[in-house]
Design a protein around this motif. Structure first.
Motif, mmCIF file in Angstrom:
data_model
loop_
_atom_site.group_PDB
_atom_site.id
_atom_site.type_symbol
_atom_site.label_atom_id
_atom_site.label_comp_id
_atom_site.label_asym_id
_atom_site.label_seq_id
_atom_site.Cartn_x
_atom_site.Cartn_y
_atom_site.Cartn_z
ATOM 1 N N VAL A 1 0.621 -1.111 -0.141
ATOM 2 C CA VAL A 1 -0.078 -0.022 0.032
ATOM 3 C C VAL A 1 0.821 1.402 0.082
ATOM 4 N N ARG A 2 1.865 1.134 1.050
ATOM 5 C CA ARG A 2 2.621 2.294 0.951
ATOM 6 C C ARG A 2 3.521 2.641 -0.412
ATOM 7 N N ILE A 3 3.917 1.597 -1.117
ATOM 8 C CA ILE A 3 4.540 1.644 -2.393
ATOM 9 C C ILE A 3 3.434 2.215 -3.529
ATOM 10 N N ILE A 4 2.324 1.937 -3.448
ATOM 11 C CA ILE A 4 1.240 2.040 -4.566
ATOM 12 C C ILE A 4 1.087 3.563 -4.233
ATOM 13 N N GLU A 5 0.963 4.028 -3.005
ATOM 14 C CA GLU A 5 0.656 5.631 -2.646
ATOM 15 C C GLU A 5 1.783 6.318 -2.985
ATOM 16 N N ALA A 6 2.848 6.002 -2.874
ATOM 17 C CA ALA A 6 4.089 6.826 -3.147
ATOM 18 C C ALA A 6 4.136 6.885 -4.822
ATOM 19 N N LYS A 7 4.094 5.779 -5.609
ATOM 20 C CA LYS A 7 3.945 6.232 -7.102
ATOM 21 C C LYS A 7 2.898 6.959 -7.487
ATOM 22 N N ARG A 8 1.614 6.665 -6.982
ATOM 23 C CA ARG A 8 0.480 7.441 -7.251
ATOM 24 C C ARG A 8 0.411 8.744 -6.928
ATOM 25 N N ASP A 9 1.213 9.276 -6.039
ATOM 26 C CA ASP A 9 1.793 10.794 -5.709
ATOM 27 C C ASP A 9 2.928 11.137 -6.413
ATOM 28 N N GLY A 10 3.442 10.330 -7.432
ATOM 29 C CA GLY A 10 4.529 10.759 -8.114
ATOM 30 C C GLY A 10 6.101 10.710 -7.466
ATOM 31 N N LYS A 11 6.066 10.055 -6.591
ATOM 32 C CA LYS A 11 7.492 9.981 -5.782
ATOM 33 C C LYS A 11 8.106 8.735 -6.314
ATOM 34 N N GLU A 12 9.546 8.742 -6.197
ATOM 35 C CA GLU A 12 10.422 7.854 -6.907
ATOM 36 C C GLU A 12 10.495 6.761 -5.648
ATOM 37 N N LEU A 13 10.152 5.652 -6.203
ATOM 38 C CA LEU A 13 10.457 4.435 -5.461
ATOM 39 C C LEU A 13 12.122 4.157 -5.329
ATOM 40 N N ASP A 14 12.500 3.756 -4.023
ATOM 41 C CA ASP A 14 14.082 3.312 -3.820
ATOM 42 C C ASP A 14 14.172 1.631 -3.988
ATOM 43 N N ASP A 15 15.510 1.378 -4.147
ATOM 44 C CA ASP A 15 15.769 -0.070 -4.702
ATOM 45 C C ASP A 15 14.985 -0.980 -3.765
ATOM 46 N N GLU B 1 -4.519 -7.527 -7.398
ATOM 47 C CA GLU B 1 -5.084 -6.211 -7.341
ATOM 48 C C GLU B 1 -4.209 -5.151 -6.873
ATOM 49 N N GLN B 2 -3.170 -5.449 -6.113
ATOM 50 C CA GLN B 2 -2.364 -4.226 -5.344
ATOM 51 C C GLN B 2 -1.294 -4.143 -6.579
ATOM 52 N N MET B 3 -0.851 -5.257 -7.495
ATOM 53 C CA MET B 3 0.005 -4.926 -8.445
ATOM 54 C C MET B 3 -0.655 -4.276 -9.556
ATOM 55 N N SER B 4 -1.899 -4.500 -9.822
ATOM 56 C CA SER B 4 -2.712 -3.775 -10.704
ATOM 57 C C SER B 4 -2.679 -2.259 -10.425
ATOM 58 N N ALA B 5 -2.827 -2.143 -9.341
ATOM 59 C CA ALA B 5 -2.831 -0.657 -8.766
ATOM 60 C C ALA B 5 -1.677 0.022 -9.043
ATOM 61 N N LEU B 6 -0.314 -0.613 -8.989
ATOM 62 C CA LEU B 6 0.766 -0.006 -8.981
ATOM 63 C C LEU B 6 1.007 0.245 -10.615
ATOM 64 N N ALA B 7 0.725 -0.904 -11.224
ATOM 65 C CA ALA B 7 1.124 -0.616 -12.791
ATOM 66 C C ALA B 7 0.328 0.485 -13.179
ATOM 67 N N MET B 8 -0.811 0.703 -12.992
ATOM 68 C CA MET B 8 -1.639 1.943 -13.259
ATOM 69 C C MET B 8 -1.132 3.308 -12.918
ATOM 70 N N ALA B 9 -0.500 3.231 -11.359
ATOM 71 C CA ALA B 9 0.206 4.377 -11.300
ATOM 72 C C ALA B 9 1.422 4.611 -12.037
ATOM 73 N N VAL B 10 2.199 3.711 -12.407
ATOM 74 C CA VAL B 10 3.424 3.743 -13.038
ATOM 75 C C VAL B 10 2.957 4.284 -14.613
ATOM 76 N N TYR B 11 1.858 3.610 -14.876
ATOM 77 C CA TYR B 11 1.312 4.160 -16.489
ATOM 78 C C TYR B 11 1.187 5.445 -16.313
ATOM 79 N N PHE B 12 0.455 6.125 -15.532
ATOM 80 C CA PHE B 12 0.331 7.498 -15.575
ATOM 81 C C PHE B 12 1.574 8.566 -14.777
ATOM 82 N N ARG B 13 2.100 7.978 -13.918
ATOM 83 C CA ARG B 13 3.174 8.841 -13.287
ATOM 84 C C ARG B 13 4.536 8.383 -14.067
ATOM 85 N N GLY B 14 4.823 7.205 -14.652
ATOM 86 C CA GLY B 14 5.971 6.894 -15.041
ATOM 87 C C GLY B 14 7.191 6.329 -14.093
#
Length: 434
Positions: free
Chosen positions: A8-22, A40-53
């Motif tokens: 959840v924290r990883i999804i929220e970070a990418k949703r908000d445009g933050k850079e994930l660490d290693d 469902e969680q990996m889907s949410a992250l994939a969509m966040a990456v799609y929009f945020r890069g």
């Protein structure tokens, strides 16, 4: 105490445009591959990456995590005739009529190097290299690691399916992206391609990144960005990587379909073939040779028979009969010009016509008709008169012909002298990471 990492924290970070660490990237890729992170969680992250890069660093780390999910082959000690040789591979992002791998792999093997070409199957309007070669009687795509290495040492060339142990995270992630509308994400596409190529153990790689209606990325700017990201990933992983950005607005060559494309490749190996296919094959060959420090003339080896000999040796080593007749469709139907002028073909429409004829599949594992497809008798820029035969549709099932011919007719435009946009395969850019 190590910090807490959760999905959840990883999804929220990418949703908000933050850079994930290693650590976050390693954790989420490993967790999804092992089933600890639900779809469902990996889907949410994939969509966040799609929009945020992703940043280049994130993308490189994501790729590394996918490589580490499985086995990385070691081909550093590969020999031919008792001498150690470099390995070089090629990857295309996919396009209509693109069967370059079938010619390029044995062509490169005529030099003192080895080409470990791990390929895939087609889905939708773009064909798969393995489907094409499986139209050759007896040829087999599934080889174990020992067989791959033996064939590479004997012939210098192998085209086969990737083993299940290579980047298993990629298979899991691609299946998820395919059903969540996130396939076009450039970071995800780059990581998917490069994780498999890095895992296969090649020391050099040349990429054919296409744009146009028949390509995965229709816009040139997107193709150039994808090329830049992939070259960066390969270079960071220690693989000498180059990319050519090439056009696929119209089909490459004249044949679209499995056995039809094999027949066209044999023609090229015999010193003939469509000029656009020959030109692109030779451009990629020169780039691949440059990555391993070889200066050579690919056209000479197509003309003098060495490439054909190499192709026959490769096919024979994988159980195929290079002299056997290829499958022929039971049914054919001609498509004629609706007017006089200059031909203009839409690559996507031609690819869809071939798919409708039976050459492609709509879901993984579905059977394809090896003889089905389309042959173009007039290509982009050719003049025609009303009623001239411009193409032939090949199918095993006559019920497929009406839809395929209608799709092909809709892909054809007859215009004035300025209607044509030039051939497919034109190289518009080159990037090198070395």
């Amino acid at each position: 105490m190590s910090r807490r990492i959760d999905a959840v924290r990883i999804i929220e970070a990418k949703r908000d445009g933050k850079e994930l660490d290693d650590d976050e990237i390693d954790w989420i890729v490993d967790g999804y591959t092992r089933g600890r992170v639900p779809p469902e969680q990996m889907s949410a992250l994939a969509m966040a990456v799609y929009f945020r890069g992703m940043t280049d660093r994130e993308t490189a780390r994501w790729t590394s995590a996918m490589v580490d999910s499985g086995t990385r082959l070691d081909l550093s000690g590969l020999t031919r005739a008792g001498r150690r040789v470099p390995t070089v591979d090629k990857h295309s992002t996919g396009g209509v009529g693109d069967s370059v791998t079938l010619v390029l792999t044995p062509l490169l093997a005529t030099w003192e190097l080895a080409v470990p070409q791990l390929s895939g199957r087609g889905l939708g309007h773009t064909g798969g290299t393995l489907d094409k070669l499986e139209s050759i009687p007896g040829w087999r795509a599934d080889l174990d690691a020992d067989s791959r290495r033996r064939i590479l040492e004997e012939t210098g060339a192998v085209i086969c399916a990737a083993g299940a142990d290579l980047a298993p995270a990629d298979r899991a992630l691609y299946a998820l992206r395919d059903v969540t509308g996130t396939v076009p994400s450039i970071p995800m596409v780059a990581a998917s391609i490069m994780s498999k190529k890095i895992a296969e153990g090649t020391c050099a790689l040349v990429l054919d990144v296409k744009f146009g209606s028949g390509a995965f990325r229709p816009e040139r700017a997107d193709a150039e960005e994808l090329a830049r990201v992939m070259v960066g990933i390969g270079t960071a992983a220690g693989v000498r990587t180059s990319a050519l950005v090439t056009a696929n607005h119209t089909p490459l060559g004249r044949a679209v379909g499995n056995a039809l494309e094999v027949a066209e490749c044999v023609e090229i190996l015999a010193g003939g073939g469509p000029p656009d296919m020959v030109d692109l094959t030779c451009a990629l060959a020169r780039e691949a040779l440059a990555t391993v420090g070889i200066d050579g003339d690919p056209r000479e080896r197509l003309a003098d028979g060495r490439a054909m000999d190499s192709f026959r040796a490769m096919i024979t080593a994988q159980g195929g009969d290079p002299y056997a007749a290829l499958p022929v469709a039971a049914e054919t139907q001609e498509v004629r010009a609706p007017g006089s002028g200059v031909v203009r073909w839409d690559a996507l429409g031609v690819g869809r016509a071939s798919w409708l004829a039976g050459a492609g599949r709509t879901r993984p594992g579905e059977a394809v008709d090896p003889a089905a497809g389309v042959v173009l008798h007039r290509v982009e820029g050719n003049p025609v008169r009303l009623g001239d035969v411009v193409a032939t549709v090949h199918a095993g099932d006559p019920g497929r012909l009406p839809a395929a011919c209608a799709e092909l007719a809709s892909a054809l435009e007859i215009g004035g002298p300025g209607a044509a946009r030039g051939p497919a395969g034109v190289v518009v850019g080159r990037l090198r990471g070395w």
